[in-house]
Every structure is written in structure tokens, then in C-alpha cells.
Design a protein around this motif. Structure first.
Motif, short mmCIF file in Angstrom:
data_model
loop_
_atom_site.label_atom_id
_atom_site.label_comp_id
_atom_site.label_asym_id
_atom_site.label_seq_id
_atom_site.Cartn_x
_atom_site.Cartn_y
_atom_site.Cartn_z
N UNK A 178 0.93 -1.00 0.00
CA UNK A 178 -0.16 0.07 -0.10
C UNK A 178 0.98 1.21 -0.07
N UNK A 179 0.89 1.97 -1.03
CA UNK A 179 1.85 3.17 -1.27
C UNK A 179 1.82 4.13 -0.29
N UNK A 180 0.35 4.65 -0.23
CA UNK A 180 0.04 5.86 0.49
C UNK A 180 -1.69 5.71 1.19
N UNK A 181 -1.68 6.05 2.50
CA UNK A 181 -3.04 6.24 2.93
C UNK A 181 -2.99 7.61 3.57
N UNK A 182 -3.98 8.49 2.98
CA UNK A 182 -4.01 9.91 3.56
C UNK A 182 -5.33 10.59 3.68
N UNK A 183 -5.53 11.43 4.56
CA UNK A 183 -6.72 11.96 4.73
C UNK A 183 -7.94 11.06 4.87
N UNK A 184 -7.94 9.93 5.74
CA UNK A 184 -8.80 8.79 5.49
C UNK A 184 -9.17 8.43 7.19
N UNK A 185 -10.16 7.76 7.39
CA UNK A 185 -10.78 7.38 8.80
C UNK A 185 -10.83 6.04 8.89
N UNK A 186 -10.17 5.28 10.00
CA UNK A 186 -10.71 3.84 10.04
C UNK A 186 -11.02 3.81 11.63
N UNK A 187 -12.33 3.58 11.58
CA UNK A 187 -13.08 3.63 12.84
C UNK A 187 -14.12 2.21 13.00
N UNK A 188 -14.10 1.70 14.22
CA UNK A 188 -14.88 0.72 14.78
C UNK A 188 -14.67 -0.58 13.82
N UNK A 189 -13.60 -0.76 13.31
CA UNK A 189 -13.48 -2.02 12.40
C UNK A 189 -13.13 -3.18 13.66
N UNK A 190 -13.37 -4.40 12.97
CA UNK A 190 -12.98 -5.54 14.09
C UNK A 190 -12.46 -6.78 13.54
N UNK A 191 -11.41 -7.37 13.67
CA UNK A 191 -11.09 -8.69 13.40
C UNK A 191 -11.38 -9.67 14.38
N UNK A 192 -12.01 -10.86 14.23
CA UNK A 192 -12.30 -11.78 15.36
C UNK A 192 -12.14 -13.14 14.80
N UNK A 193 -11.61 -14.00 15.85
CA UNK A 193 -11.68 -15.50 15.81
C UNK A 193 -12.20 -15.94 16.63
N UNK A 194 -12.89 -16.86 16.87
CA UNK A 194 -13.67 -17.74 18.36
C UNK A 194 -12.77 -19.07 18.33
N UNK A 195 -12.00 -19.27 17.56
CA UNK A 195 -11.21 -20.54 17.53
C UNK A 195 -9.94 -20.39 18.05
N UNK A 196 -9.12 -21.42 18.64
CA UNK A 196 -7.54 -21.02 18.88
C UNK A 196 -6.78 -20.67 17.94
N UNK A 197 -7.11 -19.44 17.16
CA UNK A 197 -6.36 -19.03 16.09
C UNK A 197 -5.82 -17.69 16.25
N UNK A 198 -5.17 -17.08 15.35
CA UNK A 198 -4.76 -15.65 15.51
C UNK A 198 -5.44 -14.79 14.73
N UNK A 199 -5.86 -13.66 15.54
CA UNK A 199 -6.53 -12.73 14.87
C UNK A 199 -5.88 -11.29 14.94
N UNK A 200 -5.47 -10.56 13.63
CA UNK A 200 -4.50 -9.54 13.62
C UNK A 200 -4.98 -8.33 12.86
#
Length: 186
Positions: A60-82
Motif C-alpha cells: 500500500x503506497x499511501x493512505x492519506x486524509x482517511x478514517x478507520x473507525x470501529x473495524x474488528x477482526x475476530x476469531x472464536x477458534x484457538x487461532x490468531x486474529x490480527x
């Protein structure tokens, strides 16, 4: 542009990118400008969960003038969330993030949790004039980087300039190995 209320779910596999999953062989993202990613999510019942709003295997070359809000990554298993908002891996380094807000993004994992706002497995060259507020991770195992997790053998987080970090947190249910409520590198 606005990406809002998008959801990806896999009951028996892995998920990447609640709003965008970029896995193209030659698919660099040149510019994300004046874009809102709000309340996007992904959930996995048996595998890993990467990038609540955006996951990219390429740069990703550039992120500008943006908003990242209330986003979620979830796993209920015995795995990685990131990467509550953004997850990059492989050749997926991030060039510059500027004038961008990351707030209330989260990662919840039945195992290890990384990067409440951003997980960059390769590198982030520059973050300037941005804010990271109330991003969080909660894992049963390791919990690294309430706001940012940047890690690999060649991880680089080169420059953070005029950027505010406020009330980000990392919580582990079982480990005392909670690394950096705000930023973890290397």
C-alpha cells in the motif's frame, strides 16, 4: 469513498479483509485518499482472521486524509486474529500514512491477538499527522500492539512524526506477556 458495515465470515476457514481483501499477484494499492472505513468486520469460527477493514498481500503506497473507525477482526477458534483495521503481509509493506485517524478498532482472538489498528508484517515507512485512539486487542494467549504491531525478521517502522497515541490497549487473558499497549516492533 466510504466502506461501511461490510462483514466477512467463515465458519470453517480463515477470513481476510472485512471490506477489501487484496490478494492479486500484481495488485499494489497505490493510494487510499479521503476514504472512510467504518464498522467493517470479519469473523472466523475455525481459522485466522486478518484485517477488519482491509487486508493486503501487496504494498500500500499511501493512505492519506482517511478514517478507520470501529473495524474488528475476530476469531472464536484457538487461532490468531490480527489487524483491527489493516493487515499487510508478504510483500505488503505500507509506504506512508498521513492525516489519518484510527479509532475504536479491535482484535479479539481465541489465541493470540496483534495490532488493534494495524498489523504490518513487513514494514511501515512513515506515519505523520495521524491519530490512534482507543484501539484494542484481547487474546487468550499473546497480546501485542494495542495500536500497531510491526514484526518480522526485517520489520521496519522508520518514522513516526506529529502523531497522537491515546488510550490504546493490549490485554491477554492468560499470559503476562502483554507487549506494548501502543506499538510493538521487532
Amino acid at each position: 469513498s466510504t466502506f461501511q458495515n461490510n462483514h466477512a465470515e467463515a465458519k470453517n476457514g480463515y477470513t481476510t479483509g472485512g471490506a477489501i481483501s487484496n490478494q492479486a499477484a500484481n495488485g499494489n494499492i497505490k493510494l487510499i485518499d479521503n476514504t472512510k472505513f467504518i464498522n467493517n468486520s470479519l469473523k472466523s469460527g475455525a481459522g485466522f482472521a486478518y484485517g477488519g477493514a482491509l487486508a493486503s498481500m501487496k504494498q500500500i503506497d499511501m493512505i492519506t486524509d482517511s478514517v478507520f473507525s470501529q473495524n474488528k477482526a475476530e476469531t472464536t477458534a484457538a487461532q490468531i486474529a490480527s489487524g483491527g483495521a489493516i493487515y499487510t503481509t508478504g510483500n505488503g509493506k505500507i509506504g506512508t500514512i498521513q492525516n489519518t485517524e484510527f479509532s475504536d478498532n479491535s482484535v479479539v482472538s481465541g489465541k493470540d491477538a496483534y495490532g488493534g489498528a494495524i498489523t504490518a508484517i513487513t514494514s511501515i515507512n512513515k506515519i505523520s499527522n495521524s491519530s490512534f485512539s482507543r484501539n484494542s486487542i484481547k487474546g487468550v494467549g499473546n497480546a501485542y500492539g494495542g495500536a500497531i504491531y510491526n514484526n518480522s525478521n526485517n520489520a521496519n517502522l522508520v518514522l513516526i512524526d506529529s502523531t497522537q497515541f491515546d488510550s490504546n490497549k493490549a490485554v491477554s487473558d492468560t499470559k503476562t506477556d502483554q507487549k506494548a499497549g501502543t506499538c510493538r516492533t521487532g
